[in-house]
Write a protein that holds these residues in place. Structure first.
Motif, PDB file in Angstrom:
ATOM      1  N   TYR A 134       0.830  -1.205   0.000  1.00  0.00           N
ATOM      2  CA  TYR A 134       0.000   0.000   0.000  1.00  0.00           C
ATOM      3  C   TYR A 134       0.869   1.262   0.000  1.00  0.00           C
ATOM      4  CZ  TYR A 134      -3.229   3.617   1.497  1.00  0.00           C
ATOM      5  OH  TYR A 134      -3.947   4.789   1.577  1.00  0.00           O
ATOM      6  N   THR A 135       1.865   1.314   0.849  1.00  0.00           N
ATOM      7  CA  THR A 135       2.706   2.510   0.903  1.00  0.00           C
ATOM      8  C   THR A 135       3.547   2.666  -0.361  1.00  0.00           C
ATOM      9  OG1 THR A 135       4.295   1.290   2.277  1.00  0.00           O
ATOM     10  CG2 THR A 135       2.745   2.751   3.421  1.00  0.00           C
ATOM     11  N   LEU A 136       3.976   1.560  -0.963  1.00  0.00           N
ATOM     12  CA  LEU A 136       4.674   1.645  -2.252  1.00  0.00           C
ATOM     13  C   LEU A 136       3.718   2.150  -3.337  1.00  0.00           C
ATOM     14  CD1 LEU A 136       6.875  -1.583  -2.274  1.00  0.00           C
ATOM     15  CD2 LEU A 136       7.678   0.787  -2.110  1.00  0.00           C
ATOM     16  N   GLN A 137       2.486   1.704  -3.276  1.00  0.00           N
ATOM     17  CA  GLN A 137       1.463   2.172  -4.216  1.00  0.00           C
ATOM     18  C   GLN A 137       1.296   3.690  -4.097  1.00  0.00           C
ATOM     19  OE1 GLN A 137      -2.499   0.091  -4.361  1.00  0.00           O
ATOM     20  NE2 GLN A 137      -3.197   1.972  -3.375  1.00  0.00           N
ATOM     21  N   LEU A 138       1.222   4.182  -2.865  1.00  0.00           N
ATOM     22  CA  LEU A 138       1.105   5.624  -2.646  1.00  0.00           C
ATOM     23  C   LEU A 138       2.314   6.361  -3.199  1.00  0.00           C
ATOM     24  CD1 LEU A 138      -0.345   5.821   0.983  1.00  0.00           C
ATOM     25  CD2 LEU A 138      -1.576   6.122  -1.188  1.00  0.00           C
ATOM     26  N   LEU A 139       3.500   5.820  -2.963  1.00  0.00           N
ATOM     27  CA  LEU A 139       4.714   6.448  -3.486  1.00  0.00           C
ATOM     28  C   LEU A 139       4.650   6.540  -5.003  1.00  0.00           C
ATOM     29  CD1 LEU A 139       7.608   7.571  -3.147  1.00  0.00           C
ATOM     30  CD2 LEU A 139       8.399   5.196  -3.312  1.00  0.00           C
ATOM     31  N   ALA A 140       4.291   5.445  -5.665  1.00  0.00           N
ATOM     32  CA  ALA A 140       4.232   5.427  -7.129  1.00  0.00           C
ATOM     33  C   ALA A 140       3.191   6.417  -7.657  1.00  0.00           C
ATOM     34  CB  ALA A 140       3.936   4.022  -7.621  1.00  0.00           C
ATOM     35  N   GLU A 141       2.090   6.584  -6.927  1.00  0.00           N
ATOM     36  CA  GLU A 141       1.052   7.539  -7.343  1.00  0.00           C
ATOM     37  C   GLU A 141       1.488   8.983  -7.113  1.00  0.00           C
ATOM     38  OE1 GLU A 141      -2.749   4.611  -6.373  1.00  0.00           O
ATOM     39  OE2 GLU A 141      -2.375   6.326  -5.058  1.00  0.00           O
ATOM     40  N   GLN A 142       2.185   9.232  -6.025  1.00  0.00           N
ATOM     41  CA  GLN A 142       2.574  10.601  -5.673  1.00  0.00           C
ATOM     42  C   GLN A 142       3.840  11.059  -6.383  1.00  0.00           C
ATOM     43  OE1 GLN A 142       2.743  10.737  -1.364  1.00  0.00           O
ATOM     44  NE2 GLN A 142       0.679   9.902  -1.199  1.00  0.00           N
ATOM     45  N   ALA A 143       4.679  10.121  -6.783  1.00  0.00           N
ATOM     46  CA  ALA A 143       5.945  10.454  -7.456  1.00  0.00           C
ATOM     47  C   ALA A 143       6.016   9.672  -8.758  1.00  0.00           C
ATOM     48  CB  ALA A 143       7.123  10.113  -6.547  1.00  0.00           C
ATOM     49  N   GLU A 144       5.087   9.960  -9.667  1.00  0.00           N
ATOM     50  CA  GLU A 144       5.002   9.223 -10.920  1.00  0.00           C
ATOM     51  C   GLU A 144       6.288   9.337 -11.717  1.00  0.00           C
ATOM     52  OE1 GLU A 144       1.515   9.731 -13.321  1.00  0.00           O
ATOM     53  OE2 GLU A 144       0.376  10.361 -11.566  1.00  0.00           O
ATOM     54  N   GLY A 145       6.664   8.231 -12.345  1.00  0.00           N
ATOM     55  CA  GLY A 145       7.847   8.200 -13.185  1.00  0.00           C
ATOM     56  C   GLY A 145       8.489   6.833 -13.168  1.00  0.00           C
ATOM     57  N   ASN A 146       9.637   6.743 -13.842  1.00  0.00           N
ATOM     58  CA  ASN A 146      10.345   5.473 -13.971  1.00  0.00           C
ATOM     59  C   ASN A 146      11.846   5.610 -13.770  1.00  0.00           C
ATOM     60  OD1 ASN A 146       7.900   5.331 -16.103  1.00  0.00           O
ATOM     61  ND2 ASN A 146       8.240   3.370 -15.116  1.00  0.00           N
ATOM     62  N   THR A 147      12.277   6.646 -13.087  1.00  0.00           N
ATOM     63  CA  THR A 147      13.709   6.876 -12.909  1.00  0.00           C
ATOM     64  C   THR A 147      14.303   6.070 -11.769  1.00  0.00           C
ATOM     65  OG1 THR A 147      13.602   9.064 -13.865  1.00  0.00           O
ATOM     66  CG2 THR A 147      15.396   8.670 -12.342  1.00  0.00           C
ATOM     67  N   LEU A 148      13.529   5.832 -10.739  1.00  0.00           N
ATOM     68  CA  LEU A 148      14.027   5.202  -9.518  1.00  0.00           C
ATOM     69  C   LEU A 148      13.211   3.958  -9.204  1.00  0.00           C
ATOM     70  CD1 LEU A 148      15.732   5.279  -6.886  1.00  0.00           C
ATOM     71  CD2 LEU A 148      13.980   6.795  -5.936  1.00  0.00           C
ATOM     72  N   GLU A 149      13.896   2.887  -8.846  1.00  0.00           N
ATOM     73  CA  GLU A 149      13.200   1.689  -8.384  1.00  0.00           C
ATOM     74  C   GLU A 149      13.368   1.591  -6.879  1.00  0.00           C
ATOM     75  OE1 GLU A 149      12.922  -1.928 -10.765  1.00  0.00           O
ATOM     76  OE2 GLU A 149      13.858  -2.972  -9.064  1.00  0.00           O
ATOM     77  N   VAL A 150      12.255   1.461  -6.165  1.00  0.00           N
ATOM     78  CA  VAL A 150      12.267   1.315  -4.711  1.00  0.00           C
ATOM     79  C   VAL A 150      11.874  -0.122  -4.410  1.00  0.00           C
ATOM     80  CG1 VAL A 150      11.302   2.091  -2.516  1.00  0.00           C
ATOM     81  CG2 VAL A 150      11.702   3.738  -4.360  1.00  0.00           C
ATOM     82  N   ARG A 151      12.738  -0.824  -3.689  1.00  0.00           N
ATOM     83  CA  ARG A 151      12.529  -2.234  -3.379  1.00  0.00           C
ATOM     84  C   ARG A 151      12.416  -2.445  -1.874  1.00  0.00           C
ATOM     85  NH1 ARG A 151      17.662  -4.389  -6.928  1.00  0.00           N
ATOM     86  NH2 ARG A 151      16.844  -3.803  -8.980  1.00  0.00           N
ATOM     87  N   VAL A 152      11.415  -3.225  -1.486  1.00  0.00           N
ATOM     88  CA  VAL A 152      11.241  -3.621  -0.094  1.00  0.00           C
ATOM     89  C   VAL A 152      11.008  -5.133  -0.097  1.00  0.00           C
ATOM     90  CG1 VAL A 152      10.001  -3.232   2.066  1.00  0.00           C
ATOM     91  CG2 VAL A 152      10.190  -1.367   0.394  1.00  0.00           C
ATOM     92  N   PRO A 153      12.112  -5.895  -0.158  1.00  0.00           N
ATOM     93  CA  PRO A 153      11.958  -7.347  -0.225  1.00  0.00           C
ATOM     94  C   PRO A 153      11.426  -7.910   1.090  1.00  0.00           C
ATOM     95  CG  PRO A 153      14.287  -6.697  -0.348  1.00  0.00           C
ATOM     96  CD  PRO A 153      13.473  -5.448  -0.218  1.00  0.00           C
ATOM     97  N   PRO A 154      10.636  -8.935   1.052  1.00  0.00           N
ATOM     98  CA  PRO A 154      10.221  -9.697  -0.126  1.00  0.00           C
ATOM     99  C   PRO A 154       8.869  -9.269  -0.675  1.00  0.00           C
ATOM    100  CG  PRO A 154       9.591 -10.909   1.817  1.00  0.00           C
ATOM    101  CD  PRO A 154      10.224  -9.612   2.293  1.00  0.00           C
ATOM    102  N   PHE A 155       8.387  -8.090  -0.281  1.00  0.00           N
ATOM    103  CA  PHE A 155       6.996  -7.758  -0.555  1.00  0.00           C
ATOM    104  C   PHE A 155       6.719  -6.901  -1.775  1.00  0.00           C
ATOM    105  CE2 PHE A 155       6.893  -8.459   4.161  1.00  0.00           C
ATOM    106  CZ  PHE A 155       6.337  -9.721   4.072  1.00  0.00           C
ATOM    107  N   GLY A 156       7.662  -6.117  -2.232  1.00  0.00           N
ATOM    108  CA  GLY A 156       7.314  -5.295  -3.384  1.00  0.00           C
ATOM    109  C   GLY A 156       8.421  -4.391  -3.872  1.00  0.00           C
ATOM    110  N   ALA A 157       8.165  -3.857  -5.052  1.00  0.00           N
ATOM    111  CA  ALA A 157       9.054  -2.891  -5.684  1.00  0.00           C
ATOM    112  C   ALA A 157       8.212  -2.046  -6.630  1.00  0.00           C
ATOM    113  CB  ALA A 157      10.164  -3.590  -6.449  1.00  0.00           C
ATOM    114  N   VAL A 158       8.558  -0.776  -6.737  1.00  0.00           N
ATOM    115  CA  VAL A 158       7.880   0.114  -7.684  1.00  0.00           C
ATOM    116  C   VAL A 158       8.911   0.992  -8.362  1.00  0.00           C
ATOM    117  CG1 VAL A 158       5.665   0.233  -6.474  1.00  0.00           C
ATOM    118  CG2 VAL A 158       7.427   1.930  -5.968  1.00  0.00           C
ATOM    119  N   GLN A 159       8.547   1.448  -9.545  1.00  0.00           N
ATOM    120  CA  GLN A 159       9.338   2.471 -10.206  1.00  0.00           C
ATOM    121  C   GLN A 159       8.607   3.789 -10.021  1.00  0.00           C
ATOM    122  OE1 GLN A 159      10.296   1.355 -14.219  1.00  0.00           O
ATOM    123  NE2 GLN A 159      11.713  -0.213 -13.536  1.00  0.00           N
TER     124      GLN A 159
END
Length: 119
Positions: free
Chosen positions: A36-61
């Protein structure tokens, strides 16, 4: 195929439970809180420059700028569940997380200053 969006109510409940119970929270609760918090990050900081990873649960660009399309991303932030949730909720600042070594950031654009907290 895009993953279904986590409802804000359910996401906030999961975040509160994960923070309250810490490592004792169920895997499902921790997973939903992170996603959920990664989803919020991806919505609030749209783009594809940075990948944020929180293993083992998720990653977003996220974060606007040059788009990464193949191979290992040049700009990556990675951290554990507890550290990510602390960042996402404002319990830990980006500079303090970097200084403590709890956050691994590589690449010239691997910086979440101004993008966290998301809640």
């Amino acid at each position: 195929m895009a993953r279904a969006r986590i409802d804000d109510g359910a996401g906030r409940v999961a975040v509160r439970a994960a923070l309250a119970e810490g490592a004792g929270a169920s895997r499902d609760i921790r997973a939903q809180a992170v996603r959920y918090t990664l989803q919020l990050l991806a919505e609030q900081a749209e783009g594809n420059t940075l990948e944020v990873r929180v293993p083992p649960f998720g990653a977003v660009q996220c974060v606007a700028g040059p788009r990464h399309t193949r191979g290992t991303p040049p700009n990556v932030v990675e951290t554990d569940v507890a550290t990510w949730l602390a960042l996402a909720t404002g319990a830990l600042s980006w500079p303090d997380g970097i200084a403590s070594g709890l956050i691994h950031a590589s690449g010239a654009r691997a910086d979440l200053t101004g993008h966290v907290p998301v809640l």
